[in-house]
Structures are given as structure tokens and as C-alpha cells.
Design a protein around this motif. Structure first.
Motif, PDB file in Angstrom:
ATOM      1  N   VAL A  30       0.842  -1.204   0.000  1.00  0.00           N
ATOM      2  CA  VAL A  30       0.000   0.000   0.000  1.00  0.00           C
ATOM      3  C   VAL A  30       0.874   1.250   0.000  1.00  0.00           C
ATOM      4  N   LEU A  31       1.950   1.233   0.780  1.00  0.00           N
ATOM      5  CA  LEU A  31       2.861   2.375   0.819  1.00  0.00           C
ATOM      6  C   LEU A  31       3.512   2.600  -0.550  1.00  0.00           C
ATOM      7  N   LEU A  32       3.985   1.530  -1.183  1.00  0.00           N
ATOM      8  CA  LEU A  32       4.589   1.649  -2.513  1.00  0.00           C
ATOM      9  C   LEU A  32       3.576   2.127  -3.541  1.00  0.00           C
ATOM     10  N   LEU A  38       1.624   9.081  -6.197  1.00  0.00           N
ATOM     11  CA  LEU A  38       2.071  10.448  -5.924  1.00  0.00           C
ATOM     12  C   LEU A  38       3.137  10.894  -6.924  1.00  0.00           C
ATOM     13  N   VAL A  39       4.127  10.046  -7.176  1.00  0.00           N
ATOM     14  CA  VAL A  39       5.203  10.399  -8.110  1.00  0.00           C
ATOM     15  C   VAL A  39       4.645  10.561  -9.523  1.00  0.00           C
ATOM     16  N   LEU A  40       3.787   9.637  -9.948  1.00  0.00           N
ATOM     17  CA  LEU A  40       3.208   9.746 -11.297  1.00  0.00           C
ATOM     18  C   LEU A  40       2.325  10.980 -11.436  1.00  0.00           C
ATOM     19  N   THR A  41       1.519  11.260 -10.444  1.00  0.00           N
ATOM     20  CA  THR A  41       0.656  12.444 -10.494  1.00  0.00           C
ATOM     21  C   THR A  41       1.493  13.715 -10.579  1.00  0.00           C
ATOM     22  N   PRO A  62      10.844  10.705 -13.582  1.00  0.00           N
ATOM     23  CA  PRO A  62       9.766  10.518 -12.593  1.00  0.00           C
ATOM     24  C   PRO A  62       8.679   9.554 -13.069  1.00  0.00           C
ATOM     25  N   VAL A  63       8.367   9.556 -14.349  1.00  0.00           N
ATOM     26  CA  VAL A  63       7.354   8.628 -14.858  1.00  0.00           C
ATOM     27  C   VAL A  63       7.862   7.189 -14.751  1.00  0.00           C
TER      28      VAL A  63
END
Length: 179
Positions: A30-32, A38-41, A62-63
Motif C-alpha cells: 500500500v505504501l509503494l 504520488l510520483v506519477l501524479t 519521474p514517470v
């Protein structure tokens, strides 16, 4: 004489707790997953200059990292649900029956926060020397003849490498005006 035991069926909440305890690694999944989203957004909503040169732009890394986090979260979840379990750490020589050394933790935290507060007014060489000396003291070194000298040399070398060789400006403080 034999003793009879009767198995009392577990309540649904006990069964749920037992299942969650057996699959606790799903928390890491869940954390990953949350970190990947978050990183993709953040990467996909990034404003970038449209006149980039070459195939790789500022969104690429980042993608890729965000997508990798999502893939790892999914693969780990599948492994955990199929019965995979992480192995206990065996490489460290740690006695888990001993209490935590909170004195050292508090001393290191104080030294770190003190260095962070002093870096601007005193500069990196002085604050860094205090950080290195304080950390050595907190970790048990009591060599008053050697530790300050090592801390000063280490701090000055770090300052010169970052400030002069790597081009990362660090605050010099009042001593750098004299030197």
C-alpha cells in the motif's frame, strides 16, 4: 486420563486480525502504491518547456520511477497473497532483549539540530566541525585531544570539496572572510 479440548470457532474479527497478521507485508504494498501514484501524479502534472531537445525530457525519470513503484507494489502484493513471506533479518548482531539507547539518540538529535541552526550564522566549517565532534562524542568517543582536530579537518575538507570543486555553494561564515 485424557483431556478433551474443544475448538471454539474464532469470531470474524479474530479471523480478520489473524489474516492481516499473516499478510502484514501488504502494508508495504500500500505504501509503494501510494508513493507510485504520488510520483506519477506529480510527474504528469509538471509544467515543462515544450522545446526540449532529444527524446528524454524532465518528465521521463519521474514517470519511469512512478511506474516502477506501481509494478513493484503489484508484484509484491501477488507474492504476499500467494503465501510469500519476508525472512527475518539475521545479519545483524543485535540483542533484541536489550533496551534502546535513548541517550545516544537524543544526543545525536540535539547535535544535528544544533548544527542545522548554527550553519547560517557560523558557516559550514564551524557548524560541520561541531556536528562531527558532537556525533563522535554521542557515539562514545572521548578523545578530547584527537576528535576536535579530526572534526575540523573533515569539515574544512568537505567545505572545500563542495564549495570550490563541485560548485555547491555552502555558507562560509565569518571565518571564511579571514581565511
Amino acid at each position: 486420563m485424557t483431556t478433551q479440548t474443544t475448538d471454539i470457532p474464532d469470531t470474524p474479527s479474530d479471523e480478520r486480525r489473524s489474516w492481516l497478521r499473516e499478510h502484514s507485508e501488504l502494508g508495504v504494498c500500500v505504501l509503494l502504491l501510494a508513493l507510485g501514484v504520488l510520483v506519477l501524479t506529480d510527474a504528469l502534472t509538471m509544467d515543462v518547456d515544450l522545446t526540449q531537445r532529444g527524446p528524454v525530457g524532465p518528465k521521463t525519470v519521474p514517470v519511469v520511477v512512478g511506474a516502477g513503484l506501481l509494478v513493484i507494489a503489484a508484484l509484491l502484493a501477488v507474492d504476499v497473497l500467494r503465501g510469500g513471506r519476508g525472512q527475518a533479518e539475521t545479519g545483524e548482531d543485535v540483542d533484541l532483549s536489550e533496551p534502546a539507547d535513548w541517550r545516544t539518540v537524543v544526543l545525536l538529535t540535539g547535535v544535528f539540530l544544533g548544527a542545522a541552526a548554527l550553519i547560517e550564522p557560523l558557516g559550514f566549517p564551524v557548524a560541520g566541525a561541531l556536528l562531527f565532534w558532537g556525533a563522535a562524542f554521542a557515539l562514545g568517543s572521548r578523545r578530547a585531544d584527537r576528535d576536535p582536530l579530526i572534526a575540523a579537518v573533515l569539515s574544512l575538507v568537505t567545505y572545500v570539496v563542495f564549495n570550490n570543486l563541485l560548485g555547491v555553494p555552502l555558507p562560509g561564515g565569518p571565518l571564511m572572510g579571514v581565511l
